[in-house]
Design a protein around this motif. Structure first.
Motif, PDB file in Angstrom:
ATOM      1  N   LEU A 259       0.969  -1.262   0.145  1.00 22.82           N
ATOM      2  CA  LEU A 259      -0.228  -0.076   0.051  1.00 22.82           C
ATOM      3  C   LEU A 259       0.848   1.186   0.106  1.00 22.82           C
ATOM      4  N   LEU A 260       1.764   1.064   0.883  1.00 21.69           N
ATOM      5  CA  LEU A 260       2.833   2.377   1.147  1.00 21.69           C
ATOM      6  C   LEU A 260       3.351   2.633  -0.120  1.00 21.69           C
ATOM      7  N   ASN A 261       4.055   1.916  -0.818  1.00 21.04           N
ATOM      8  CA  ASN A 261       5.022   1.966  -1.721  1.00 21.04           C
ATOM      9  C   ASN A 261       4.253   2.235  -3.236  1.00 21.04           C
ATOM     10  N   SER A 262       3.053   1.817  -3.204  1.00 22.53           N
ATOM     11  CA  SER A 262       2.255   2.258  -4.405  1.00 22.53           C
ATOM     12  C   SER A 262       1.696   3.399  -4.367  1.00 22.53           C
ATOM     13  N   SER A 263       1.588   3.962  -3.027  1.00 21.68           N
ATOM     14  CA  SER A 263       1.124   5.182  -2.835  1.00 21.68           C
ATOM     15  C   SER A 263       2.030   6.309  -3.479  1.00 21.68           C
ATOM     16  N   GLU A 264       3.373   5.957  -3.057  1.00 25.39           N
ATOM     17  CA  GLU A 264       4.656   6.959  -3.225  1.00 25.39           C
ATOM     18  C   GLU A 264       4.806   6.827  -4.710  1.00 25.39           C
ATOM     19  N   ARG A 265       4.677   5.858  -5.502  1.00 34.20           N
ATOM     20  CA  ARG A 265       4.833   5.825  -6.658  1.00 34.20           C
ATOM     21  C   ARG A 265       3.805   6.596  -7.546  1.00 34.20           C
ATOM     22  N   VAL A 266       2.553   6.505  -7.224  1.00 35.48           N
ATOM     23  CA  VAL A 266       1.358   7.272  -7.667  1.00 35.48           C
ATOM     24  C   VAL A 266       1.599   8.815  -7.307  1.00 35.48           C
ATOM     25  N   GLU A 267       2.336   8.952  -6.365  1.00 30.94           N
ATOM     26  CA  GLU A 267       2.451  10.529  -5.987  1.00 30.94           C
ATOM     27  C   GLU A 267       3.608  11.127  -6.921  1.00 30.94           C
ATOM     28  N   ALA A 268       4.586  10.204  -7.329  1.00 30.13           N
ATOM     29  CA  ALA A 268       5.804  10.410  -7.921  1.00 30.13           C
ATOM     30  C   ALA A 268       5.277  10.723  -9.408  1.00 30.13           C
ATOM     31  N   ILE A 269       4.095  10.399  -9.863  1.00 31.06           N
ATOM     32  CA  ILE A 269       3.577  10.560 -11.311  1.00 31.06           C
ATOM     33  C   ILE A 269       2.690  11.664 -11.168  1.00 31.06           C
ATOM     34  N   ALA A 270       1.823  12.040 -10.291  1.00 29.20           N
ATOM     35  CA  ALA A 270       0.756  12.892 -10.130  1.00 29.20           C
ATOM     36  C   ALA A 270       1.041  14.066  -9.366  1.00 29.20           C
ATOM     37  N   GLY A 271       1.986  14.077  -8.893  1.00 28.05           N
ATOM     38  CA  GLY A 271       2.590  15.238  -7.932  1.00 28.05           C
ATOM     39  C   GLY A 271       1.885  15.422  -6.378  1.00 28.05           C
ATOM     40  N   ARG A 272       0.875  14.493  -6.046  1.00 30.85           N
ATOM     41  CA  ARG A 272       0.408  14.474  -4.760  1.00 30.85           C
ATOM     42  C   ARG A 272       0.202  13.038  -4.462  1.00 30.85           C
ATOM     43  N   ARG A 273      -0.178  12.948  -3.183  1.00 35.33           N
ATOM     44  CA  ARG A 273      -0.533  11.466  -2.609  1.00 35.33           C
ATOM     45  C   ARG A 273      -2.054  10.989  -3.009  1.00 35.33           C
ATOM     46  N   PRO A 274      -1.921   9.923  -3.420  1.00 36.43           N
ATOM     47  CA  PRO A 274      -3.595   9.669  -3.884  1.00 36.43           C
ATOM     48  C   PRO A 274      -4.384   9.334  -2.508  1.00 36.43           C
ATOM     49  N   LEU A 275      -5.482   9.889  -2.966  1.00 40.24           N
ATOM     50  CA  LEU A 275      -6.477   9.603  -1.689  1.00 40.24           C
ATOM     51  C   LEU A 275      -7.284   8.222  -1.751  1.00 40.24           C
ATOM     52  N   SER A 276      -7.159   7.481  -2.862  1.00 42.12           N
ATOM     53  CA  SER A 276      -8.006   6.425  -3.096  1.00 42.12           C
ATOM     54  C   SER A 276      -7.160   5.218  -3.365  1.00 42.12           C
ATOM     55  N   PHE A 277      -7.745   4.042  -2.990  1.00 41.07           N
ATOM     56  CA  PHE A 277      -6.862   2.681  -3.206  1.00 41.07           C
ATOM     57  C   PHE A 277      -7.860   1.672  -3.377  1.00 41.07           C
ATOM     58  N   ALA A 278      -7.521   0.714  -4.578  1.00 44.30           N
ATOM     59  CA  ALA A 278      -8.258  -0.441  -4.747  1.00 44.30           C
ATOM     60  C   ALA A 278      -7.548  -1.546  -4.447  1.00 44.30           C
ATOM     61  N   TYR A 279      -8.188  -2.478  -3.637  1.00 43.06           N
ATOM     62  CA  TYR A 279      -7.520  -3.715  -3.348  1.00 43.06           C
ATOM     63  C   TYR A 279      -7.495  -4.795  -4.500  1.00 43.06           C
ATOM     64  N   PRO A 280      -6.216  -5.308  -4.859  1.00 39.66           N
ATOM     65  CA  PRO A 280      -6.314  -6.016  -5.854  1.00 39.66           C
ATOM     66  C   PRO A 280      -7.440  -7.372  -5.704  1.00 39.66           C
ATOM     67  N   TYR A 281      -7.792  -7.738  -6.854  1.00 39.24           N
ATOM     68  CA  TYR A 281      -9.066  -8.741  -6.834  1.00 39.24           C
ATOM     69  C   TYR A 281     -10.269  -8.293  -6.092  1.00 39.24           C
ATOM     70  N   GLY A 282     -10.030  -7.972  -4.665  1.00 35.96           N
ATOM     71  CA  GLY A 282     -11.258  -7.207  -4.049  1.00 35.96           C
ATOM     72  C   GLY A 282     -12.053  -7.794  -3.460  1.00 35.96           C
ATOM     73  N   PHE A 283     -12.159  -9.158  -3.493  1.00 33.38           N
ATOM     74  CA  PHE A 283     -13.365 -10.014  -2.906  1.00 33.38           C
ATOM     75  C   PHE A 283     -12.665 -10.937  -1.824  1.00 33.38           C
ATOM     76  N   CYS A 284     -13.461 -10.930  -1.013  1.00 34.73           N
ATOM     77  CA  CYS A 284     -13.250 -12.101   0.179  1.00 34.73           C
ATOM     78  C   CYS A 284     -12.838 -13.444  -0.519  1.00 34.73           C
ATOM     79  N   PRO A 285     -11.533 -14.090  -0.183  1.00 32.92           N
ATOM     80  CA  PRO A 285     -10.832 -13.875   0.947  1.00 32.92           C
ATOM     81  C   PRO A 285      -9.605 -13.131   0.716  1.00 32.92           C
ATOM     82  N   THR A 286      -9.669 -12.527  -0.611  1.00 33.93           N
ATOM     83  CA  THR A 286      -8.189 -11.850  -0.913  1.00 33.93           C
ATOM     84  C   THR A 286      -8.236 -10.353   0.082  1.00 33.93           C
ATOM     85  N   VAL A 287      -9.123 -10.084   0.625  1.00 34.89           N
ATOM     86  CA  VAL A 287      -9.039  -8.730   1.352  1.00 34.89           C
ATOM     87  C   VAL A 287      -9.722  -9.236   2.695  1.00 34.89           C
ATOM     88  N   SER A 288      -9.107  -8.656   3.839  1.00 36.40           N
ATOM     89  CA  SER A 288      -9.626  -8.863   5.040  1.00 36.40           C
ATOM     90  C   SER A 288      -9.811  -7.395   5.897  1.00 36.40           C
TER      91      SER A 288
END
Length: 349
Positions: A259-288
Motif C-alpha cells: 500500500l505504502l510504496n504504491s501510494s508513493e509511486r503514484v505521488e511521483a507521477i501525479a505530484g500528490r498522494r492519492p486519496l483512493s486505493f483499490a484492493y487487488p481482486y477485491g473480494f473475500c478472502p483476498t481482502v480482510s
C-alpha cells in the motif's frame, strides 16, 4: 475433456440466469418498486475499454467493454437522476443531506485503452473518473498473469506447467480444454504463494514465445501516458499496490509496503498522494479487515473492494462495494438494473 465441456455449459447457463435476473430487476426498477435498494448511489468498476475484437478464446472477456457501451451507461445513469462525482469526494457526498444519488467511475490496472478510448467518452459527458495504478505494471517489473495466461493458451495446443509436483503436460487443442487449463492454473495462482506461481507461469509461457513483461508494456500505461491522462481535469489516479497480489495472503509488513510504496509511486507521477486505493481482486478472502485498517492508517480517504452493492451513508469508507460493468452484459437496461441495487437485495435474501 468432459470436465472442460461441463465448465463451459455451466458458464453459459449462469450467464443466462444472470441476464434473466437483470431483466427482472430492470422491470422492478422501472415500476418504482424496491426504490430503497438504490440507497445513496454506486461506484462502478471497469478494466478494458476498447472497440470490440472477436477472439476465439477469450477468458477475460468479462473485463472488457466497448466505448459505445460506456457512453450508453453514462446516459442511462444520467436519465435515472445520478450525479457524477470524483471518487475522492465520495465521503463528502455520502455525508451530505442531498437525496440525489451519486455515481463514481473507476478503472483498475491502468490499461492503455483507458487513455485512448475511455477518456474521450468521459470528456464528452464531463464525468470524473479514477484510474487505479499498479506500480509494477507501470515500471514493467510485474506481469498481468491473467493476460499472459490467455495469450499463452491461445497460442498453443499443448502446454507443460508445474503445479508444484513437477511439470505436467496438458492437451489444450479445444476451447473446452483451454478454459479448463485457464481455470486450473488460475486456481493454482490464487493459492498461498501467488508470486511463485506467477513466476512459474511466466517461465513456462516464455518457452513457447510468450513474453509476460512485453504484454504488460503493450497493454498498460507507462508514466508518460499516465501523465498525459492527468492533463484532463476529470482524471485522477488511485493506488493499486506494486505487485497486484492478494493482500490478505501476505504478512503484515509486506501488505503494508504494498500500500505504502504504491501510494508513493503514484505521488511521483501525479505530484500528490492519492486519496483512493483499490484492493487487488477485491473480494473475500483476498481482502480482510486488516487491509481496511491499513488503508485507513496510511491516509487513504476511500478504499474500494469488488464486493457488489450500492452505497449507504454509514458505509465503511475503506471497504466500499463496487458494481462491475461486465463485458458479457453490455446493455443499458442492465446498468440501470444494477444501479437500482435490486439484484443485490435478491442475492442477500
Amino acid at each position: 475433456m468432459r470436465h472442460g465441456l461441463a465448465r463451459l455449459v455451466r458458464h453459459h447457463v449462469r450467464r443466462a440466469a444472470i441476464a434473466g435476473g437483470l431483466e427482472t430487476a430492470h422491470l422492478l426498477s422501472r415500476a418504482g418498486l424496491m426504490s430503497r435498494a438504490r440507497r445513496r448511489g454506486a461506484i462502478f468498476t471497469l478494466h478494458h475499454v476498447r472497440p470490440s475484437c472477436k477472439r476465439t478464446f477469450d477468458p477475460n472477456a468479462h473485463l472488457e467493454i466497448t466505448p459505445e457501451f460506456l457512453d450508453e451507461a453514462i446516459l442511462a445513469l444520467r436519465r435515472a437522476g445520478y450525479r457524477f462525482v470524483p471518487l475522492e469526494d465520495l465521503p463528502m457526498s455520502l455525508a451530505a443531506a442531498d437525496p440525489q444519488p451519486v455515481a463514481c467511475f473507476t478503472l483498475d490496472d491502468g490499461y492503455r485503452n483507458n487513455l485512448d478510448h475511455a477518456l474521450p467518452v468521459f470528456e464528452r459527458h464531463s464525468v470524473p473518473f479514477t484510474v487505479f495504478v499498479t506500480a509494477g505494471f507501470v515500471d514493467r517489473t510485474h506481469s498481468l498473469w491473467w493476460e499472459t495466461l490467455a495469450d499463452w493458451l491461445s497460442a498453443c495446443r499443448e502446454i507443460r506447467f508445474d503445479f508444484g509436483q513437477g511439470e505436467e503436460a496438458m492437451a489444450i487443442g479445444s476451447l473446452a480444454g483451454k478454459q479448463a487449463a485457464f481455470d486450473r492454473i488460475a486456481a493454482h495462482i490464487h493459492k498461498e504463494d501467488e508470486a511463485g506461481a506467477v513466476a512459474a507461469l511466466n517461465r513456462a509461457a516464455a518457452r513457447d514465445g510468450i513474453d509476460a513483461l512485453a504484454i504488460a508494456e503493450r497493454l498498460t500505461m507507462d508514466e508518460a501516458r499516465l501523465s498525459a491522462l492527468l492533463e484532463s481535469p476529470l482524471a485522477s489516479l488511485g493506488a493499486h499496490t506494486i505487485s497486484h497480489r492478494a493482500l490478505a495472503r501476505l504478512g503484515d509488513n509486506e501488505a503494508r509496503l504494498e500500500l505504502l510504496n504504491s501510494s508513493e509511486r503514484v505521488e511521483a507521477i501525479a505530484g500528490r498522494r492519492p486519496l483512493s486505493f483499490a484492493y487487488p481482486y477485491g473480494f473475500c478472502p483476498t481482502v480482510s479487515a486488516r487491509e481496511h485498517r491499513l488503508a485507513a492508517d496510511l491516509g487513504f480517504a476511500v478504499a474500494v473492494t469488488t464486493e457488489p452493492g450500492t452505497l449507504s451513508s454509514g458505509a465503511n469508507l475503506h471497504a466500499l462495494p463496487r458494481i462491475s460493468l461486465n463485458g458479457y452484459f453490455q446493455n443499458a437496461r442492465y446498468v440501470s438494473a444494477l444501479a437500482s441495487g435490486i439484484p443485490f437485495r435478491f442475492a442477500a435474501a
